[in-house]
Design a protein around this motif. Sequence first.
Motif, mmCIF file in Angstrom:
data_model
loop_
_atom_site.group_PDB
_atom_site.id
_atom_site.type_symbol
_atom_site.label_atom_id
_atom_site.label_comp_id
_atom_site.label_asym_id
_atom_site.label_seq_id
_atom_site.Cartn_x
_atom_site.Cartn_y
_atom_site.Cartn_z
ATOM 1 N N UNK A 266 3.653 -1.707 1.695
ATOM 2 C CA UNK A 266 3.386 -1.266 3.059
ATOM 3 C C UNK A 266 2.041 -0.550 3.089
ATOM 4 N N UNK A 267 1.450 -0.488 4.270
ATOM 5 C CA UNK A 267 0.206 0.238 4.486
ATOM 6 C C UNK A 267 0.335 1.037 5.776
ATOM 7 N N UNK A 268 0.000 2.325 5.706
ATOM 8 C CA UNK A 268 -0.047 3.207 6.870
ATOM 9 C C UNK A 268 -1.472 3.725 7.008
ATOM 10 N N UNK A 269 -2.016 3.667 8.217
ATOM 11 C CA UNK A 269 -3.393 4.099 8.442
ATOM 12 C C UNK A 269 -3.511 4.975 9.679
ATOM 13 N N UNK A 270 -4.403 5.955 9.607
ATOM 14 C CA UNK A 270 -4.741 6.787 10.757
ATOM 15 C C UNK A 270 -6.204 6.550 11.112
ATOM 16 N N UNK B 165 1.476 -2.127 8.544
ATOM 17 C CA UNK B 165 1.733 -3.538 8.330
ATOM 18 C C UNK B 165 2.310 -3.775 6.940
ATOM 19 N N UNK B 166 2.956 -4.926 6.817
ATOM 20 C CA UNK B 166 3.603 -5.363 5.595
ATOM 21 C C UNK B 166 2.770 -6.522 5.046
ATOM 22 N N UNK B 167 1.797 -6.261 4.173
ATOM 23 C CA UNK B 167 0.839 -7.295 3.753
ATOM 24 C C UNK B 167 1.459 -8.566 3.184
ATOM 25 N N UNK B 168 2.392 -8.488 2.222
ATOM 26 C CA UNK B 168 2.926 -9.738 1.663
ATOM 27 C C UNK B 168 3.650 -10.593 2.685
ATOM 28 N N UNK B 169 4.332 -9.944 3.666
ATOM 29 C CA UNK B 169 5.023 -10.720 4.687
ATOM 30 C C UNK B 169 4.027 -11.458 5.554
#
Length: 224
Positions: free
Chosen positions: A178-182, A160-164
């Motif tokens: 940006x944030x990438x998670x597993x 996800x793109x937090x600021x957007x």
Amino acid sequence: MRRRGFTLIELLFVVVVIAILAAIGVPNFLEAQVRSKMSRTTADLSVVEAALHAYYADYRTYPQSTPPVVDLMRSAWTFRDEDAATSSTTAPVNDPWGAGWYSHTTDFESEFWRAHQQDKAVFFESGYDLAVLTTPVAYVIGGLRPDPFADTRDLPFVYFNPPQCVPEILGQSNYPRYVLLSYGPDTDQWSPSDVANPMLGPYISYDPTNGTVSSGDVFRDGFQ
């Protein structure tokens, strides 16, 4: 001519030996599987992260989150504020996201997802927003990398793109991040011990020294 068979004691001895070997071998096999998946996860996250940086170099922004993800994250932000407002023990503290956080007896993570069970799947499938990295320009060759630890086959990493989604996070909508998670080896995307807020963090990084299958998230976050 009489044929001598195995005695009951001999059969029991064989069964015991097999059980001991299985008790030793099966955990080692499972450990090897987890280590292999972790190596793949780390490598795949690096590939996607490199593609995100290349995408940013061309467009000066990171891929946008789709409306369902934006709506869910805005809901999380609102839920957070309401939860903090009703707490008598609110104690703001600084966190890596620059938005401030609070600590009190209410478990935000559990309360939020309890109220948004149907939306949770939308958030977990947010990695499909990274399809822009595959076409029309192939920043990622061979398609999106699935999360090896996801409970659904071929489910991509959470993105996800937090600021957007929630500009108030950093006070300005054009701050790229940006944030990438597993899911990670514990196969639980988030638990109260892993993260204070599913949107803001801070996240607790997975550490194999605590056990191959332990809590903590495998994640990458970045900004320009």
